[in-house]
Design an enzyme around this catalytic site. Structure first.
Site, PDB file in Angstrom:
ATOM      1  N   GLY A   1      22.013  38.354  36.432  1.00  0.00           N
ATOM      2  CA  GLY A   1      21.138  37.185  36.456  1.00  0.00           C
ATOM      3  C   GLY A   1      21.882  35.946  36.913  1.00  0.00           C
ATOM      4  CB  ALA A   2      23.176  33.099  36.410  1.00  0.00           C
TER       5      ALA A   2
ATOM      6  CG  HIS B   1      24.651  32.761  43.150  1.00  0.00           C
ATOM      7  ND1 HIS B   1      25.041  33.559  44.198  1.00  0.00           N
ATOM      8  CD2 HIS B   1      25.408  33.132  42.085  1.00  0.00           C
ATOM      9  CE1 HIS B   1      26.010  34.360  43.796  1.00  0.00           C
ATOM     10  NE2 HIS B   1      26.247  34.139  42.514  1.00  0.00           N
TER      11      HIS B   1
ATOM     12  N   GLY C   1      23.996  34.131  46.897  1.00  0.00           N
ATOM     13  CA  GLY C   1      24.778  35.355  47.102  1.00  0.00           C
ATOM     14  C   GLY C   1      23.984  36.592  46.683  1.00  0.00           C
ATOM     15  CG  HIS C   2      22.914  37.227  42.607  1.00  0.00           C
ATOM     16  ND1 HIS C   2      23.162  36.034  41.966  1.00  0.00           N
ATOM     17  CD2 HIS C   2      23.753  38.133  42.047  1.00  0.00           C
ATOM     18  CE1 HIS C   2      24.097  36.216  41.046  1.00  0.00           C
ATOM     19  NE2 HIS C   2      24.477  37.479  41.080  1.00  0.00           N
TER      20      HIS C   2
ATOM     21  CD  GLN D   1      29.983  43.595  33.262  1.00  0.00           C
ATOM     22  OE1 GLN D   1      29.113  44.447  33.402  1.00  0.00           O
ATOM     23  NE2 GLN D   1      30.380  42.828  34.278  1.00  0.00           N
TER      24      GLN D   1
ATOM     25  CD  GLN E   1      31.542  44.496  39.766  1.00  0.00           C
ATOM     26  OE1 GLN E   1      31.662  44.174  38.603  1.00  0.00           O
ATOM     27  NE2 GLN E   1      30.619  43.958  40.548  1.00  0.00           N
TER      28      GLN E   1
ATOM     29  CG  MET F   1      27.539  30.805  46.969  1.00  0.00           C
ATOM     30  SD  MET F   1      25.817  30.906  47.429  1.00  0.00           S
ATOM     31  CE  MET F   1      25.795  29.646  48.702  1.00  0.00           C
TER      32      MET F   1
ATOM     33  CB  SER G   1      26.681  33.500  37.835  1.00  0.00           C
ATOM     34  OG  SER G   1      25.906  34.326  38.674  1.00  0.00           O
TER      35      SER G   1
END
Ligand code: PAF
Length: 283
Positions: free
Chosen positions: A35-36, A38, A40-41, A65, A158, A189, A191
Site C-alpha cells: 500500500g501507500a 505512489h 512507482g506502484h 518481514q 528482494q 520513489m 513509500s
C-alpha cells in the site's frame, strides 16, 4: 473515466474472480504491494498490461518481514487514497486481506530463502527480512494463481530472492522486474520517502547522484574499489549513516571487483535520520 476495482478481503473471493476471468480466456497479473501507493506502484500496474488482460494489486503490510525495531506500526496506511489511485488507472481488483486471513491461528510454516537472500547486502542489516518476504510472496502467488507478477527493481535483492524462490518452489507465475521510478531530482520513489523532513528530502538526492556518477566512472575505466570509497565519503558528507555501497554482479549478486565481473549493479543502503533508504543503479 475511473473504474472502481473489485475489493477482495478473502482468499476465496480472489480465487473465484481469477477463476472466472481465466474461464473467459483472460490472463491475470498480480502486483504485490504494502500500500501507500505512489507512481512507482502505478508503473508496475502499467507494465502488467503488456502481459495480462486483468490486474490485481494486493495491499498487505506484512508483519513477518519487519523486525521488532522497524517501522511496522508507523508504516503509512492510506487505503482509501490507494483505492482512488487504482480506480483512476482502471485496475481490476484489489486484494486486501487481514492479518488473520493471511496468518490464521495455527499458522506455522516458514520459508527460508538461500542464495541471493544471503548475498551480504540487506540481509546483513535485516537478518529475518527476506524470510518474511519469501513467506508472504509465496502465499500471495499461490493465492492469486496469476500468470505474471510484477516487482520493482528498487528492491533489487528482494527481486532476486523472489525469482529464486518462485523457481525453486515450482511456482508457475512468471516474475517480472520493473525499472525504478524516480522523482524529477532522481530520488527513487518509495513509500518511506514520506518520513523525510524537508532538510532530509533535500539531502536524499545525494544517493541517486552518487550512484549515477559512480556508474559513469566505472564505465569510464576507473577502478571499482576507489570509486566505492569515494562514493562512501560523499554519502557520509551529505549526512547519511551508510550501511553499504557495493558493486555486485547483477545476476548472481556476487561482489564485482572490475568490469570483467559484470554486468555490475551498484547498490546502496543508508540512513538519513530515522529513515533508511535503498537504491541501486546499473553500470
Ligand atoms: O516490496 C514490497 O512492497 C514488499 O516487500 C512485498 C513484495 C509486497 C511483500 O510484502
Amino acid at each position: 473515466m475511473t473504474r472502481q476495482p473489485l475489493i477482495f478481503r478473502e482468499i476465496s473471493a480472489l480465487r473465484r474472480a481469477v477463476a472466472q476471468w481465466r474461464a473467459a480466456g483472460e490472463t491475470i497479473a498480480l502486483v504485490p504491494t504494502m500500500g501507500a501507493l505512489h507512481a512507482g506502484h502505478i508503473s508496475l500496474v502499467k507494465a502488467s498490461r503488456a502481459h495480462a488482460t486483468r490486474c490485481v494489486v494486493s495491499i498487505f503490510v506484512n508483519p513477518t518481514q519487519f523486525a521488532p525495531n522497524e517501522d511496522f506500526s508507523a508504516y503509512p496506511r492510506t487505503f482509501e487514497a490507494d483505492l482512488a489511485k487504482l480506480a483512476e488507472i482502471g485496475c481490476d481488483g484489489c486484494f486486501a486481506p487481514t492479518a488473520a486471513e493471511m496468518y490464521p491461528q495455527g499458522f506455522s510454516t516458514q520459508v527460508i530463502p538461500g542464495g541471493p537472500a544471503l548475498a551480504g547486502l540487506e540481509d546483513r542489516f535485516r537478518p529475518d527480512h527476506f524470510a518474511g518476504v519469501a513467506q508472504v510472496v509465496a502465499k500471495l502467488l499461490n493465492q492469486a494463481q496469476a500468470d505474471a507478477a510484477f516487482f520493482g527493481e528498487k528492491d533489487f535483492q528482494q527481486l532476486a530472492v523472489i525469482r529464486r524462490m518462485a523457481a525453486d518452489l515450482d511456482i508457475p507465475t512468471q516474475i517480472y522486474g520493473v525499472p525504478t521510478l524516480r522523482e524529477p531530482d532522481g530520488l527513487a520513489m518509495s513509500s518511506r520517502n514520506v518520513y523525510l523532513s524537508a532538510g532530509e528530502r533535500a539531502a536524499a538526492v545525494t544517493l541517486s547522484q552518487v550512484l549515477c556518477e559512480s556508474a559513469e566512472a566505472i564505465r569510464g575505466g576507473a577502478a571499482v574499489a576507489s570509486v566505492l570509497s569515494r562514493a562512501e565519503e560523499k554519502i557520509a558528507a551529505a549526512g547519511f549513516a551508510l550501511d553499504y555501497f557495493e558493486a555486485r554482479n547483477a545476476a548472481s549478486l556476487a561482489p564485482a571487483a572490475s568490469l570483467a565481473d559484470g554486468p555490475i549493479r551498484l547498490l546502496v543502503a543508508a540512513k538519513l535520520g530515522k529513515t533508511r533508504l535503498i537504491d541501486n543503479w546499473a553500470v
